[in-house]
Write a protein that holds these residues in place. Structure first.
Motif, PDB file in Angstrom:
ATOM      1  N   ALA A  53      12.503 -47.607  34.683  1.00  0.00           N
ATOM      2  CA  ALA A  53      12.337 -46.476  35.424  1.00  0.00           C
ATOM      3  C   ALA A  53      10.825 -46.687  36.258  1.00  0.00           C
ATOM      4  O   ALA A  53      10.547 -46.480  37.088  1.00  0.00           O
ATOM      5  CB  ALA A  53      11.995 -45.090  34.814  1.00  0.00           C
ATOM      6  N   PHE A  54       9.966 -47.484  35.434  1.00  0.00           N
ATOM      7  CA  PHE A  54       8.595 -47.702  36.022  1.00  0.00           C
ATOM      8  C   PHE A  54       8.648 -49.003  36.787  1.00  0.00           C
ATOM      9  O   PHE A  54       7.693 -49.159  37.327  1.00  0.00           O
ATOM     10  CB  PHE A  54       7.791 -47.868  34.722  1.00  0.00           C
ATOM     11  CG  PHE A  54       7.369 -46.548  34.219  1.00  0.00           C
ATOM     12  CD1 PHE A  54       6.423 -45.901  34.322  1.00  0.00           C
ATOM     13  CD2 PHE A  54       8.269 -46.223  32.762  1.00  0.00           C
ATOM     14  CE1 PHE A  54       6.244 -44.703  33.889  1.00  0.00           C
ATOM     15  CE2 PHE A  54       7.863 -45.065  32.095  1.00  0.00           C
ATOM     16  CZ  PHE A  54       6.873 -44.348  32.747  1.00  0.00           C
ATOM     17  N   ALA A  55       9.767 -49.596  36.960  1.00  0.00           N
ATOM     18  CA  ALA A  55       9.844 -50.695  37.927  1.00  0.00           C
ATOM     19  C   ALA A  55       9.915 -50.363  39.388  1.00  0.00           C
ATOM     20  O   ALA A  55       9.809 -50.958  40.165  1.00  0.00           O
ATOM     21  CB  ALA A  55      11.003 -51.716  37.584  1.00  0.00           C
ATOM     22  N   PHE A  56      10.498 -49.121  39.564  1.00  0.00           N
ATOM     23  CA  PHE A  56      10.549 -48.357  40.922  1.00  0.00           C
ATOM     24  C   PHE A  56       9.278 -48.044  41.549  1.00  0.00           C
ATOM     25  O   PHE A  56       8.325 -47.850  41.038  1.00  0.00           O
ATOM     26  CB  PHE A  56      11.593 -47.206  40.842  1.00  0.00           C
ATOM     27  CG  PHE A  56      12.980 -47.324  40.452  1.00  0.00           C
ATOM     28  CD1 PHE A  56      13.834 -47.750  41.355  1.00  0.00           C
ATOM     29  CD2 PHE A  56      13.296 -47.102  39.179  1.00  0.00           C
ATOM     30  CE1 PHE A  56      15.251 -47.863  40.988  1.00  0.00           C
ATOM     31  CE2 PHE A  56      14.600 -47.279  38.591  1.00  0.00           C
ATOM     32  CZ  PHE A  56      15.533 -47.756  39.549  1.00  0.00           C
ATOM     33  N   ALA A  57       9.410 -48.270  42.844  1.00  0.00           N
ATOM     34  CA  ALA A  57       8.057 -48.208  43.471  1.00  0.00           C
ATOM     35  C   ALA A  57       7.509 -46.549  43.463  1.00  0.00           C
ATOM     36  O   ALA A  57       6.098 -46.361  43.771  1.00  0.00           O
ATOM     37  CB  ALA A  57       8.523 -48.561  45.043  1.00  0.00           C
ATOM     38  N   SER A  58       8.413 -45.563  43.621  1.00  0.00           N
ATOM     39  CA  SER A  58       8.115 -44.259  43.238  1.00  0.00           C
ATOM     40  C   SER A  58       8.954 -43.369  42.564  1.00  0.00           C
ATOM     41  O   SER A  58      10.070 -43.880  42.252  1.00  0.00           O
ATOM     42  CB  SER A  58       8.003 -43.673  44.878  1.00  0.00           C
ATOM     43  OG  SER A  58       9.304 -43.694  45.379  1.00  0.00           O
ATOM     44  N   GLY A  59       8.465 -42.354  42.252  1.00  0.00           N
ATOM     45  CA  GLY A  59       9.309 -41.697  41.576  1.00  0.00           C
ATOM     46  C   GLY A  59      10.605 -40.951  42.028  1.00  0.00           C
ATOM     47  O   GLY A  59      11.468 -40.769  41.446  1.00  0.00           O
ATOM     48  N   THR A  60      10.381 -40.670  43.458  1.00  0.00           N
ATOM     49  CA  THR A  60      11.629 -40.374  44.235  1.00  0.00           C
ATOM     50  C   THR A  60      12.797 -41.378  44.008  1.00  0.00           C
ATOM     51  O   THR A  60      13.807 -40.867  43.637  1.00  0.00           O
ATOM     52  CB  THR A  60      11.278 -40.101  45.443  1.00  0.00           C
ATOM     53  OG1 THR A  60      10.117 -39.046  45.415  1.00  0.00           O
ATOM     54  CG2 THR A  60      12.564 -39.585  46.471  1.00  0.00           C
ATOM     55  N   ARG A  61      12.386 -42.435  44.367  1.00  0.00           N
ATOM     56  CA  ARG A  61      13.350 -43.748  44.110  1.00  0.00           C
ATOM     57  C   ARG A  61      14.023 -43.684  42.742  1.00  0.00           C
ATOM     58  O   ARG A  61      15.073 -43.870  42.468  1.00  0.00           O
ATOM     59  CB  ARG A  61      12.840 -44.940  44.629  1.00  0.00           C
ATOM     60  CG  ARG A  61      12.725 -45.373  46.035  1.00  0.00           C
ATOM     61  CD  ARG A  61      12.240 -46.549  46.282  1.00  0.00           C
ATOM     62  NE  ARG A  61      11.945 -46.664  47.914  1.00  0.00           N
ATOM     63  CZ  ARG A  61      11.425 -47.652  48.398  1.00  0.00           C
ATOM     64  NH1 ARG A  61      11.128 -48.640  47.754  1.00  0.00           N
ATOM     65  NH2 ARG A  61      11.315 -47.472  49.779  1.00  0.00           N
ATOM     66  N   ALA A  62      12.968 -43.404  41.597  1.00  0.00           N
ATOM     67  CA  ALA A  62      13.442 -43.695  40.182  1.00  0.00           C
ATOM     68  C   ALA A  62      14.494 -42.521  39.909  1.00  0.00           C
ATOM     69  O   ALA A  62      15.470 -42.500  39.125  1.00  0.00           O
ATOM     70  CB  ALA A  62      12.568 -43.465  39.346  1.00  0.00           C
ATOM     71  N   TRP A  63      14.198 -41.203  40.465  1.00  0.00           N
ATOM     72  CA  TRP A  63      15.163 -40.089  40.264  1.00  0.00           C
ATOM     73  C   TRP A  63      16.232 -40.206  40.987  1.00  0.00           C
ATOM     74  O   TRP A  63      17.314 -39.890  40.410  1.00  0.00           O
ATOM     75  CB  TRP A  63      14.451 -38.779  40.747  1.00  0.00           C
ATOM     76  CG  TRP A  63      13.643 -38.121  39.565  1.00  0.00           C
ATOM     77  CD1 TRP A  63      12.349 -38.428  39.554  1.00  0.00           C
ATOM     78  CD2 TRP A  63      14.204 -37.216  38.725  1.00  0.00           C
ATOM     79  NE1 TRP A  63      11.937 -37.416  38.459  1.00  0.00           N
ATOM     80  CE2 TRP A  63      12.982 -36.809  38.202  1.00  0.00           C
ATOM     81  CE3 TRP A  63      15.368 -36.550  38.714  1.00  0.00           C
ATOM     82  CZ2 TRP A  63      13.411 -35.814  37.307  1.00  0.00           C
ATOM     83  CZ3 TRP A  63      15.447 -35.849  37.752  1.00  0.00           C
ATOM     84  CH2 TRP A  63      14.409 -35.397  36.749  1.00  0.00           C
ATOM     85  N   ALA A  64      16.368 -40.963  42.351  1.00  0.00           N
ATOM     86  CA  ALA A  64      17.489 -40.932  42.905  1.00  0.00           C
ATOM     87  C   ALA A  64      18.384 -42.083  42.186  1.00  0.00           C
ATOM     88  O   ALA A  64      19.595 -41.822  42.069  1.00  0.00           O
ATOM     89  CB  ALA A  64      17.263 -41.505  44.352  1.00  0.00           C
ATOM     90  N   TRP A  65      17.968 -42.985  42.065  1.00  0.00           N
ATOM     91  CA  TRP A  65      18.674 -44.287  41.241  1.00  0.00           C
ATOM     92  C   TRP A  65      19.273 -43.948  40.021  1.00  0.00           C
ATOM     93  O   TRP A  65      20.479 -44.080  39.597  1.00  0.00           O
ATOM     94  CB  TRP A  65      17.944 -45.625  41.391  1.00  0.00           C
ATOM     95  CG  TRP A  65      18.070 -46.394  42.622  1.00  0.00           C
ATOM     96  CD1 TRP A  65      17.016 -46.373  43.627  1.00  0.00           C
ATOM     97  CD2 TRP A  65      19.180 -47.010  42.728  1.00  0.00           C
ATOM     98  NE1 TRP A  65      17.604 -47.138  44.632  1.00  0.00           N
ATOM     99  CE2 TRP A  65      18.857 -47.605  44.370  1.00  0.00           C
ATOM    100  CE3 TRP A  65      20.333 -47.587  42.513  1.00  0.00           C
ATOM    101  CZ2 TRP A  65      19.589 -48.369  45.080  1.00  0.00           C
ATOM    102  CZ3 TRP A  65      21.169 -48.407  43.199  1.00  0.00           C
ATOM    103  CH2 TRP A  65      20.960 -48.841  44.434  1.00  0.00           C
ATOM    104  N   LEU A  66      18.340 -43.364  38.929  1.00  0.00           N
ATOM    105  CA  LEU A  66      18.757 -43.200  37.800  1.00  0.00           C
ATOM    106  C   LEU A  66      19.494 -41.787  37.640  1.00  0.00           C
ATOM    107  O   LEU A  66      20.533 -41.705  36.883  1.00  0.00           O
ATOM    108  CB  LEU A  66      17.252 -42.815  36.979  1.00  0.00           C
ATOM    109  CG  LEU A  66      16.693 -44.182  36.612  1.00  0.00           C
ATOM    110  CD1 LEU A  66      15.436 -43.763  35.633  1.00  0.00           C
ATOM    111  CD2 LEU A  66      17.610 -45.363  35.876  1.00  0.00           C
ATOM    112  N   GLY A  67      19.307 -41.121  38.633  1.00  0.00           N
ATOM    113  CA  GLY A  67      20.317 -39.798  38.521  1.00  0.00           C
ATOM    114  C   GLY A  67      21.507 -40.075  39.268  1.00  0.00           C
ATOM    115  O   GLY A  67      22.653 -39.633  38.604  1.00  0.00           O
ATOM    116  N   GLY A  68      21.691 -40.927  40.237  1.00  0.00           N
ATOM    117  CA  GLY A  68      23.043 -41.352  40.849  1.00  0.00           C
ATOM    118  C   GLY A  68      23.798 -42.369  39.805  1.00  0.00           C
ATOM    119  O   GLY A  68      24.908 -41.992  39.690  1.00  0.00           O
TER     120      GLY A  68
END
Length: 87
Positions: A53-68
């Motif tokens: 999750a910390f490899a993503f550029a932003s929290g929004t992208r992390a939430w979107a990818w991990l949530g999806g």
């Protein structure tokens, strides 16, 4: 940073649970025989997902990818159960 950390905790937990559920259902034999190994392997898998999750550029992208991905895994488990492939 807090967005990525919260994405590691919430959807990361469900993603690890979904992946572990798919792995346990894929193994031969009854699901009860995979319960303890699945529980043992769950925590290291969750730590790996949280680290990713910390490899993503932003929290929004992390939430979107991990949530999806978590929705896809849990949805796959639900579909397998609805089709009668797993019980």
């Amino acid at each position: 940073m807090w967005g990525r950390a919260s994405a590691a905790l919430v959807p990361g937990f469900f993603l690890a649970a979904g992946l572990m559920g798919l792995a346990c259902w894929a193994l031969p034999g009854p699901w009860q025989s995979t319960l303890v190994p699945g529980l043992v392997a769950f925590f290291p898998l969750w730590i790996c997902v949280a680290g990713a999750a910390f490899a993503f550029a932003s929290g929004t992208r992390a939430w979107a990818w991990l949530g999806g991905l978590a929705l896809a895994c849990l949805g796959g488990l639900w579909l397998l159960q609805q089709w009668g492939w797993v019980q």
